[in-house]
Design a protein around this motif. Structure first.
Motif, short mmCIF file in Angstrom:
data_model
loop_
_atom_site.label_atom_id
_atom_site.label_comp_id
_atom_site.label_asym_id
_atom_site.label_seq_id
_atom_site.Cartn_x
_atom_site.Cartn_y
_atom_site.Cartn_z
N GLY A 120 9.04 -1.00 3.26
CA GLY A 120 7.96 -0.02 3.44
C GLY A 120 8.49 1.39 3.48
N ARG A 121 9.62 1.59 4.16
CA ARG A 121 10.24 2.91 4.22
C ARG A 121 10.62 3.38 2.82
N HIS A 122 11.18 2.48 2.03
CA HIS A 122 11.56 2.82 0.66
C HIS A 122 10.33 3.19 -0.18
N ALA A 123 9.26 2.41 -0.04
CA ALA A 123 8.03 2.69 -0.81
C ALA A 123 7.47 4.07 -0.44
N ARG A 124 7.50 4.42 0.85
CA ARG A 124 7.01 5.74 1.27
C ARG A 124 7.90 6.86 0.73
N ALA A 125 9.21 6.62 0.66
CA ALA A 125 10.13 7.63 0.10
C ALA A 125 9.85 7.84 -1.38
N VAL A 126 9.57 6.76 -2.10
CA VAL A 126 9.23 6.87 -3.53
C VAL A 126 7.95 7.70 -3.69
N GLU A 127 6.97 7.45 -2.85
CA GLU A 127 5.71 8.20 -2.92
C GLU A 127 5.94 9.69 -2.62
N ARG A 128 6.80 9.99 -1.65
CA ARG A 128 7.09 11.39 -1.34
C ARG A 128 7.75 12.08 -2.53
N ARG A 129 8.65 11.38 -3.21
CA ARG A 129 9.30 11.96 -4.40
C ARG A 129 8.29 12.23 -5.50
N ARG A 130 7.21 11.47 -5.52
CA ARG A 130 6.14 11.69 -6.50
C ARG A 130 5.17 12.78 -6.07
N GLY A 131 5.41 13.34 -4.87
CA GLY A 131 4.54 14.42 -4.39
C GLY A 131 3.40 13.97 -3.50
N HIS A 132 3.36 12.71 -3.13
CA HIS A 132 2.31 12.19 -2.25
C HIS A 132 2.85 12.11 -0.82
N TYR A 133 2.29 12.93 0.04
CA TYR A 133 2.77 12.99 1.42
C TYR A 133 1.72 12.42 2.36
#
Length: 155
Positions: free
Chosen positions: A110-123
């Motif tokens: 889950g932490r990894h998935a949230r990091a991927v989303e942040r890199r895509r600009g979704h916070y």
């Protein structure tokens, strides 16, 4: 309590420092609070404060290098929790959830998935502020854990 057991706290943004200190005093367990220089923590009776560089993982690395089997680690960082579990520590979140090997893979994914989303600009908004009820629950969970560990040693 076995000689050497301590409570180690990831002190950056930890909302339950007072509760940790109160429990530790009651069980006569030393506390090590680690934070970056950006956070001012006060040493107290039974509480040692260590301040580390401002680097992203400086506090986590310091903690990982200063914990031993049997210690209790308080953190909301899943990566640090996984490292502590690997060193046979007991690990609690700031809200009283005990991390275990059985749920760590799921949490890290889950932490990894949230990091991927942040890199895509979704916070995301981040965690909600902790309530007084949650602080009481944390203190109850820490007290229960310390009691369990104390009873296991005395047998």
């Amino acid at each position: 309590m076995p000689r050497g057991r301590k409570i180690v706290v990831d002190g950056d943004a930890c909302p339950v420092k007072k509760e940790i200190t109160a429990c530790a005093r009651a069980f006569e367990v030393p506390v090590l609070m680690v934070s970056s220089y950006d956070h001012v923590l006060q040493a107290d009776e039974g509480v040692t404060v260590v301040q580390v560089d401002r680097g992203a993982d400086s506090a986590d690395l310091y903690i990982a290098n200063h914990i031993a089997a049997g210690d209790i680690v308080i953190t909301q960082d899943y990566g640090l929790a996984a490292l502590a579990l690997g060193k046979r520590c007991r690990v609690l979140s700031n809200r009283g959830q005990e991390y275990e090997d059985s749920n760590m893979d799921f949490m890290l994914e889950g932490r990894h998935a949230r990091a991927v989303e942040r890199r895509r600009g979704h916070y995301s908004k981040g965690p909600k502020a902790i309530t007084a009820e949650e602080k009481n629950l944390f203190q109850h969970k820490l007290t229960k854990l310390l009691t369990l560990l104390q009873e296991n040693v005395q047998q």
